[in-house]
Design a protein around this motif. Sequence first.
Motif, PDB file in Angstrom:
ATOM      1  N   ASP A 199      14.969 -16.288 -19.517  1.00 43.42           N
ATOM      2  CA  ASP A 199      14.118 -15.173 -19.087  1.00 43.42           C
ATOM      3  C   ASP A 199      14.615 -14.692 -17.720  1.00 43.42           C
ATOM      4  O   ASP A 199      14.501 -15.400 -16.718  1.00 43.42           O
ATOM      5  CB  ASP A 199      12.659 -15.666 -18.995  1.00 43.42           C
ATOM      6  CG  ASP A 199      11.701 -14.519 -18.671  1.00 43.42           C
ATOM      7  OD1 ASP A 199      12.187 -13.408 -18.370  1.00 43.42           O
ATOM      8  OD2 ASP A 199      10.477 -14.747 -18.713  1.00 43.42           O
ATOM      9  N   LEU A 200      15.173 -13.470 -17.704  1.00 47.30           N
ATOM     10  CA  LEU A 200      15.723 -12.913 -16.458  1.00 47.30           C
ATOM     11  C   LEU A 200      14.640 -12.673 -15.403  1.00 47.30           C
ATOM     12  O   LEU A 200      14.920 -12.679 -14.211  1.00 47.30           O
ATOM     13  CB  LEU A 200      16.440 -11.584 -16.747  1.00 47.30           C
ATOM     14  CG  LEU A 200      17.946 -11.664 -17.040  1.00 47.30           C
ATOM     15  CD1 LEU A 200      18.472 -10.298 -17.416  1.00 47.30           C
ATOM     16  CD2 LEU A 200      18.712 -12.214 -15.849  1.00 47.30           C
ATOM     17  N   ASP A 201      13.402 -12.466 -15.857  1.00 46.81           N
ATOM     18  CA  ASP A 201      12.318 -12.131 -14.929  1.00 46.81           C
ATOM     19  C   ASP A 201      11.549 -13.358 -14.436  1.00 46.81           C
ATOM     20  O   ASP A 201      10.679 -13.242 -13.568  1.00 46.81           O
ATOM     21  CB  ASP A 201      11.337 -11.151 -15.604  1.00 46.81           C
ATOM     22  CG  ASP A 201      12.055  -9.875 -16.041  1.00 46.81           C
ATOM     23  OD1 ASP A 201      12.908  -9.412 -15.261  1.00 46.81           O
ATOM     24  OD2 ASP A 201      11.782  -9.381 -17.151  1.00 46.81           O
ATOM     25  N   ALA A 202      11.845 -14.535 -15.000  1.00 52.70           N
ATOM     26  CA  ALA A 202      11.131 -15.762 -14.599  1.00 52.70           C
ATOM     27  C   ALA A 202      11.696 -16.267 -13.258  1.00 52.70           C
ATOM     28  O   ALA A 202      12.770 -15.841 -12.834  1.00 52.70           O
ATOM     29  CB  ALA A 202      11.293 -16.832 -15.669  1.00 52.70           C
ATOM     30  N   PRO A 203      10.973 -17.179 -12.559  1.00 53.56           N
ATOM     31  CA  PRO A 203      11.529 -17.783 -11.337  1.00 53.56           C
ATOM     32  C   PRO A 203      12.869 -18.452 -11.666  1.00 53.56           C
ATOM     33  O   PRO A 203      12.988 -19.122 -12.701  1.00 53.56           O
ATOM     34  CB  PRO A 203      10.475 -18.844 -10.950  1.00 53.56           C
ATOM     35  CG  PRO A 203       9.224 -18.411 -11.618  1.00 53.56           C
ATOM     36  CD  PRO A 203       9.622 -17.694 -12.870  1.00 53.56           C
ATOM     37  N   PRO A 204      13.886 -18.260 -10.827  1.00 56.73           N
ATOM     38  CA  PRO A 204      15.216 -18.787 -11.167  1.00 56.73           C
ATOM     39  C   PRO A 204      15.253 -20.314 -11.228  1.00 56.73           C
ATOM     40  O   PRO A 204      14.654 -20.993 -10.391  1.00 56.73           O
ATOM     41  CB  PRO A 204      16.108 -18.258 -10.049  1.00 56.73           C
ATOM     42  CG  PRO A 204      15.211 -17.830  -8.954  1.00 56.73           C
ATOM     43  CD  PRO A 204      13.886 -17.503  -9.569  1.00 56.73           C
ATOM     44  N   ARG A 205      15.955 -20.814 -12.256  1.00 56.87           N
ATOM     45  CA  ARG A 205      16.186 -22.258 -12.397  1.00 56.87           C
ATOM     46  C   ARG A 205      17.624 -22.453 -12.876  1.00 56.87           C
ATOM     47  O   ARG A 205      18.042 -21.821 -13.849  1.00 56.87           O
ATOM     48  CB  ARG A 205      15.227 -22.889 -13.409  1.00 56.87           C
ATOM     49  CG  ARG A 205      13.775 -22.914 -12.966  1.00 56.87           C
ATOM     50  CD  ARG A 205      12.924 -23.776 -13.884  1.00 56.87           C
ATOM     51  NE  ARG A 205      12.955 -23.324 -15.255  1.00 56.87           N
ATOM     52  CZ  ARG A 205      12.526 -24.050 -16.293  1.00 56.87           C
ATOM     53  NH1 ARG A 205      12.050 -25.265 -16.090  1.00 56.87           N
ATOM     54  NH2 ARG A 205      12.568 -23.565 -17.514  1.00 56.87           N
ATOM     55  N   ALA A 206      18.364 -23.339 -12.199  1.00 56.10           N
ATOM     56  CA  ALA A 206      19.754 -23.617 -12.589  1.00 56.10           C
ATOM     57  C   ALA A 206      19.941 -25.124 -12.695  1.00 56.10           C
ATOM     58  O   ALA A 206      19.488 -25.870 -11.823  1.00 56.10           O
ATOM     59  CB  ALA A 206      20.717 -23.032 -11.557  1.00 56.10           C
ATOM     60  N   LEU A 207      20.604 -25.576 -13.770  1.00 51.48           N
ATOM     61  CA  LEU A 207      20.872 -27.005 -13.978  1.00 51.48           C
ATOM     62  C   LEU A 207      22.220 -27.359 -13.349  1.00 51.48           C
ATOM     63  O   LEU A 207      23.235 -26.743 -13.644  1.00 51.48           O
ATOM     64  CB  LEU A 207      20.919 -27.320 -15.483  1.00 51.48           C
ATOM     65  CG  LEU A 207      21.371 -28.730 -15.854  1.00 51.48           C
ATOM     66  CD1 LEU A 207      20.274 -29.741 -15.554  1.00 51.48           C
ATOM     67  CD2 LEU A 207      21.764 -28.825 -17.329  1.00 51.48           C
ATOM     68  N   VAL A 208      22.224 -28.356 -12.460  1.00 47.48           N
ATOM     69  CA  VAL A 208      23.480 -28.841 -11.866  1.00 47.48           C
ATOM     70  C   VAL A 208      24.112 -29.834 -12.846  1.00 47.48           C
ATOM     71  O   VAL A 208      23.525 -30.867 -13.134  1.00 47.48           O
ATOM     72  CB  VAL A 208      23.222 -29.551 -10.510  1.00 47.48           C
ATOM     73  CG1 VAL A 208      24.526 -30.075  -9.913  1.00 47.48           C
ATOM     74  CG2 VAL A 208      22.531 -28.610  -9.532  1.00 47.48           C
ATOM     75  N   PHE A 209      25.305 -29.493 -13.381  1.00 46.83           N
ATOM     76  CA  PHE A 209      25.928 -30.426 -14.325  1.00 46.83           C
ATOM     77  C   PHE A 209      27.133 -31.145 -13.713  1.00 46.83           C
ATOM     78  O   PHE A 209      27.678 -32.064 -14.306  1.00 46.83           O
ATOM     79  CB  PHE A 209      26.304 -29.736 -15.650  1.00 46.83           C
ATOM     80  CG  PHE A 209      27.330 -28.641 -15.537  1.00 46.83           C
ATOM     81  CD1 PHE A 209      28.676 -28.929 -15.557  1.00 46.83           C
ATOM     82  CD2 PHE A 209      26.932 -27.310 -15.444  1.00 46.83           C
ATOM     83  CE1 PHE A 209      29.624 -27.923 -15.470  1.00 46.83           C
ATOM     84  CE2 PHE A 209      27.872 -26.296 -15.361  1.00 46.83           C
ATOM     85  CZ  PHE A 209      29.232 -26.607 -15.374  1.00 46.83           C
ATOM     86  N   ASP A 210      27.531 -30.762 -12.511  1.00 48.17           N
ATOM     87  CA  ASP A 210      28.578 -31.491 -11.797  1.00 48.17           C
ATOM     88  C   ASP A 210      28.669 -30.928 -10.385  1.00 48.17           C
ATOM     89  O   ASP A 210      28.053 -29.905 -10.079  1.00 48.17           O
ATOM     90  CB  ASP A 210      29.931 -31.355 -12.509  1.00 48.17           C
ATOM     91  CG  ASP A 210      30.937 -32.408 -12.021  1.00 48.17           C
ATOM     92  OD1 ASP A 210      30.483 -33.440 -11.496  1.00 48.17           O
ATOM     93  OD2 ASP A 210      32.150 -32.203 -12.153  1.00 48.17           O
ATOM     94  N   SER A 211      29.455 -31.582  -9.528  1.00 52.11           N
ATOM     95  CA  SER A 211      29.661 -31.051  -8.176  1.00 52.11           C
ATOM     96  C   SER A 211      30.932 -31.641  -7.598  1.00 52.11           C
ATOM     97  O   SER A 211      31.405 -32.683  -8.051  1.00 52.11           O
ATOM     98  CB  SER A 211      28.471 -31.383  -7.267  1.00 52.11           C
ATOM     99  OG  SER A 211      28.309 -32.785  -7.172  1.00 52.11           O
TER     100      SER A 211
END
Length: 599
Positions: A187-199
């Motif tokens: 959902d582009l309009d929802a609060p942003p959430r990103a999953l960190v899969f590596d660093s």
Amino acid sequence: MFEHIRNFCIIAHIDHGKSTLADRMIQVTNTISDREMTDQVLDSMDLEREKGVTIKASAVRMNYTAEDGNTYQLNLIDTPGHVDFGYEVSRALNACEGALLVVDASQGMEAQTIANLYLALEADLEIIPVINKIDMISAQPDEVAEQIGNLIGTPKEDILRISAKEGRNVIEVLEAVVKHVPPPKGDLDAPPRALVFDSHYDSFKGVVAYVRMVDGILQKSDDLQMIATGVDFRPVEIGVFAPQLKATGEIRAGEVGYIATGLKTVSESRVGDTVTLKAKTLPPALPGYKEVKPMVFAGIYPVEGEDYLDLKEALEKLQLNDASLVFEAETSQALNFGFRCGFLGMFHMEIIQERLEREYDLDIIITAPSVEYEVVLKSGETIRVGSPAALPDENSIEEIREPWMEIQVFTPTEYYGAVMDMTTKRRGVYLSEEYASSDRVQLNFEIPLSELIVDFFDVLKSRSRGYASLDYHFKEYRAEDLTRLEILVNGEPVDALASIVHKEHAYHRGQALITKLKDLIPRQLFVVPIQASASNRVISRANVKALRKDVLAKCYGGDVTRKRKLLEKQKKGKKRMKMVGSVEIPQEAFLAVLKLGDD
């Protein structure tokens, strides 16, 4: 909105052609010019290229114009294939909607491939089976297609057959990704959430988090926060993988990219965490986050005492690129100052050792690996012990619990007996077996982790001529009849040679170790006794003979009392030397503990 985005990964066993297939895809889509193209382009470390193993997950964005005339954004997440990096694989799978299951046409399905396949099915990914290396003389694509069909139910004729090395049928793989992998949801309009899969750590940009955007839009000007660690930051840069880092200023729901956080330690941006906007009320975290737990512990010591600070600095720098490495300072009577390090497994330990020696030019001694035990004291307190030297006095211990693993060994049926024999000799408990095809069987066992970590994998490979493969995962802690096996050299306990063993095996292990050490410890001018002790009694002993100086060489005949006098004087000198003399123990002696298994 998302119909032209495809996020997918490649699941394959080590050396089944995963990195080569990624290279061909990058070439076909013109993501990198031919001038910049190298083999294993996504494997940036020298060790990865040399061992042919992907150690760090990496990602690349490719633009592909399909047969239907539309241009698709393909995000390939390249995952490690080795069992030690299973948690990274599971996070990478959560960032995708589909997976290419790549199987070698000559070797067939392997245990680690099946383990990662089950992870992909749990993550509800669309599986596209691909048989690679059909150009090889030993290729058996029909038999392998039958194995895959039996396992996941795909009709044999629908399974793609390719040669990544020659680039044969790679276009068909890209078409299958476009047709079968579903577009991402979000959902582009929802609060942003990103999953960190590596660093990874960059000295200019700080920690660079590899993320899959699930909802909303993140921009460089936003104030961001990690939900699990609670760290907030303003990003230095936001962009995508092309496959080099390419700044775009924002990433949107459904896309895969990176956030250069400016943070100084990787532990502040852990794999599985969720990135969102800094706010008083945070959105719910994405599921699946957990702390990575080391399974194998070993001491790392500098050969020269003055290198201690260099070793500390090297470990801190390595930890910036590898958050799963944990270490703390410790001292040893035999080796002085060093560090107790925790690793995900033996392969992870080997990689860290190689990187310390190559990248930081250090001479190090690594003690025998051990596992973490749970010790219940008579006072009712439970403590965790990662080193045999830290085990409390036996009289204060109620019970010792050791970690048990569930293992799956995938082998041709002709090696069934050899695998059964070696596993049961190492206290393995047979559970069940499953036949993937008429000539390949999966054997399921329970086995203590301490029996698994030293040379189980090497022995399995030699017993099965390289055809058997292994996957394992933690099951539980169980109370066992364990004791500390101590080695005394010249009456002094050498803590770096100590180990925790089952009481049944203490005598045989002690005897085997003493026999090896007798040949490895250099002779002194005095007799050096070597003893193995368990449960407060000596169970084995051997003497390293003294070097003899011929003090009678200058006596040509003459009175016998003169000879006796010289011999008595020598005897007193040796006695005094034995009291003050110290015995140097070579590196090979510490490695001997690792090589006590059967061959």
